[in-house]
Design a protein around this motif. Sequence first.
Motif, PDB file in Angstrom:
ATOM      1  N   LEU A   1       0.816  -1.245  -0.250  1.00 40.23           N
ATOM      2  CA  LEU A   1       0.172   0.165   0.002  1.00 40.23           C
ATOM      3  C   LEU A   1       0.977   1.193  -0.048  1.00 40.23           C
ATOM      4  N   TYR A   2       0.268   2.126  -0.867  1.00 39.94           N
ATOM      5  CA  TYR A   2       1.009   3.563  -0.996  1.00 39.94           C
ATOM      6  C   TYR A   2       2.656   3.350  -1.149  1.00 39.94           C
ATOM      7  N   LEU A   3       3.662   3.955  -0.416  1.00 38.30           N
ATOM      8  CA  LEU A   3       5.173   3.922  -0.864  1.00 38.30           C
ATOM      9  C   LEU A   3       5.718   2.760  -0.290  1.00 38.30           C
ATOM     10  N   THR A   4       4.849   1.723   0.328  1.00 36.62           N
ATOM     11  CA  THR A   4       5.659   0.549   0.930  1.00 36.62           C
ATOM     12  C   THR A   4       6.084  -0.449  -0.189  1.00 36.62           C
ATOM     13  N   TRP A   5       5.551  -0.218  -1.471  1.00 36.25           N
ATOM     14  CA  TRP A   5       5.939  -0.950  -2.791  1.00 36.25           C
ATOM     15  C   TRP A   5       7.593  -1.073  -2.802  1.00 36.25           C
ATOM     16  N   PHE A   6       8.128  -0.118  -2.424  1.00 34.84           N
ATOM     17  CA  PHE A   6       9.641   0.011  -2.834  1.00 34.84           C
ATOM     18  C   PHE A   6      10.408  -0.972  -1.781  1.00 34.84           C
ATOM     19  N   LEU A   7       9.912  -1.271  -0.581  1.00 37.67           N
ATOM     20  CA  LEU A   7      10.540  -2.197   0.426  1.00 37.67           C
ATOM     21  C   LEU A   7      10.292  -3.821  -0.085  1.00 37.67           C
ATOM     22  N   ALA A   8       9.129  -3.869  -0.582  1.00 37.21           N
ATOM     23  CA  ALA A   8       8.909  -5.333  -0.991  1.00 37.21           C
ATOM     24  C   ALA A   8       9.598  -5.594  -2.235  1.00 37.21           C
ATOM     25  N   ALA A   9       9.711  -4.584  -3.255  1.00 41.64           N
ATOM     26  CA  ALA A   9      10.411  -4.633  -4.489  1.00 41.64           C
ATOM     27  C   ALA A   9      12.091  -4.922  -4.102  1.00 41.64           C
ATOM     28  N   LEU A  10      12.644  -4.072  -3.199  1.00 40.97           N
ATOM     29  CA  LEU A  10      14.063  -4.204  -2.933  1.00 40.97           C
ATOM     30  C   LEU A  10      14.194  -5.359  -2.294  1.00 40.97           C
ATOM     31  N   PHE A  11      13.357  -5.966  -1.427  1.00 41.86           N
ATOM     32  CA  PHE A  11      13.399  -7.340  -0.666  1.00 41.86           C
ATOM     33  C   PHE A  11      13.684  -8.289  -1.922  1.00 41.86           C
ATOM     34  N   VAL A  12      12.669  -8.383  -2.949  1.00 39.27           N
ATOM     35  CA  VAL A  12      12.855  -9.336  -4.137  1.00 39.27           C
ATOM     36  C   VAL A  12      14.031  -9.105  -4.754  1.00 39.27           C
ATOM     37  N   TRP A  13      14.351  -7.928  -5.179  1.00 40.69           N
ATOM     38  CA  TRP A  13      15.534  -7.764  -6.121  1.00 40.69           C
ATOM     39  C   TRP A  13      16.814  -8.157  -5.484  1.00 40.69           C
ATOM     40  N   ARG A  14      16.945  -8.004  -4.090  1.00 38.98           N
ATOM     41  CA  ARG A  14      18.293  -8.277  -3.266  1.00 38.98           C
ATOM     42  C   ARG A  14      18.367  -9.938  -3.442  1.00 38.98           C
ATOM     43  N   LEU A  15      17.354 -10.635  -3.182  1.00 37.73           N
ATOM     44  CA  LEU A  15      17.230 -11.992  -2.936  1.00 37.73           C
ATOM     45  C   LEU A  15      17.604 -12.377  -4.497  1.00 37.73           C
ATOM     46  N   THR A  16      17.262 -11.985  -5.608  1.00 37.81           N
ATOM     47  CA  THR A  16      17.979 -12.224  -6.934  1.00 37.81           C
ATOM     48  C   THR A  16      19.094 -11.743  -7.238  1.00 37.81           C
ATOM     49  N   THR A  17      19.878 -11.138  -6.403  1.00 38.34           N
ATOM     50  CA  THR A  17      21.392 -10.876  -6.679  1.00 38.34           C
ATOM     51  C   THR A  17      22.141 -11.781  -7.238  1.00 38.34           C
ATOM     52  N   PRO A  18      22.263 -12.861  -6.357  1.00 36.39           N
ATOM     53  CA  PRO A  18      23.066 -13.873  -6.771  1.00 36.39           C
ATOM     54  C   PRO A  18      22.874 -14.418  -8.445  1.00 36.39           C
ATOM     55  N   LEU A  19      21.455 -14.353  -8.906  1.00 32.15           N
ATOM     56  CA  LEU A  19      21.348 -14.854 -10.239  1.00 32.15           C
ATOM     57  C   LEU A  19      21.685 -13.952 -11.386  1.00 32.15           C
ATOM     58  N   TRP A  20      21.855 -12.621 -10.984  1.00 31.22           N
ATOM     59  CA  TRP A  20      22.354 -11.694 -11.899  1.00 31.22           C
ATOM     60  C   TRP A  20      23.846 -11.653 -11.930  1.00 31.22           C
TER      61      TRP A  20
END
Length: 381
Positions: free
Chosen positions: A145-164
């Motif tokens: 909700l509202y600006l919390t999307w960035f925290l959810a996105a950052l969590f997902v992106w960092r988890l994928t870091t080893p893949l990239w």
Amino acid sequence: MGQDTLPPSATGPVPAGTAREDPGRDPSDRGAPERGDPAPDRDAFFDNVKYLAILLVAVGHAWEPLREGSRTVTALYTLVYAFHMPAFIVVSGYFSRGFDGSPRRVRRLITGVAVPYVVFEVAYTLVTRWTDDAPDRAVSLLDPLYLTWFLAALFVWRLTTPLWRVVRWPLPLALAVAMLATLSPAIGKDLDLQRVLQFLPFFVLGLLLRPEHFRLVRRRAVRVLSVPVFAGAAAVAYWAAPRGIYPWFFHDDSATQLGAPAWYGPVTTLATFGCSLALVACFLAWVPGRRTWFTSLGAATLYGYLLHGFVKQAAGPAHWYDHPWIHRPLGAAVVTAVAAVTVTLLCTAPVRRALRWVVEPKAAWAFKDDDAAGAAARAVR
């Protein structure tokens, strides 16, 4: 941010625009917006970037009610939204390079990103029941909700870091993912995956950057070139203002959801990525590399990011935008100044001391100690 409700041992001197690599600290601690007090080895350039970017986030949110009837405000809004979140995300990717999935890094990811996400998702849900006159709004941790999307996105992106780090062409692959996302209106709102996927290329780009790249964009020639580039972008934004182009920079809808043919999505993804990247480079070119009065505030942009939304949400019930003079040039200037001062105050030390327990929870009781966690991880391998 969305359009609907609105979203750290090296020796020797550190060249301006580079970061010291401290093996004792998680580089993700210096992403953006991020957490904590400034450490002695922090690079002032990146803290300055974060402060100025969070300033633009707050100002952009404050401008939202002023867009209607003002072509100038809409043009400035479009220009700012074209690069302020991409700049945050690129720097977040740059400081996520050290994320390797180790127990220590996972623990920092949970306490620094996941826990604040849960806390503020609940808090914003409760607050917006009043501000949006939605008393039955349910708490849903799957629908940011509202600006919390960035925290959810950052969590997902960092988890994928080893893949990239292991794929052969990470940036083209991330762009392909973003392009395909614009073709898929069925992705839905779970974890705001549409935005997670469409902003992904900026995070992956950050993972690929090195200190010399930041030195490059801060050369005098780039600074000079950035002036006509920004001026041209402002002119285009003014032309585009009445044409409703800015929703494409939110990256939270598919092409068909924006009322365009499906094939517009992949094409626009490449176009907006190039435009945003150019403007991010121009923005970085003019960020000072020395310590300034606001450098220390850049270490606490997570506070400003998460807290300024409550002020913005209160504006509706308080009828702050109901006064006609607010929608005139002087009123828009006052709104801009108030937003800038508010987010600045929210990044100051007293606010951090008072709210550190909720924005930066330690939660040591919930985790094994580092030695035990490391031994457990080695045993699994």
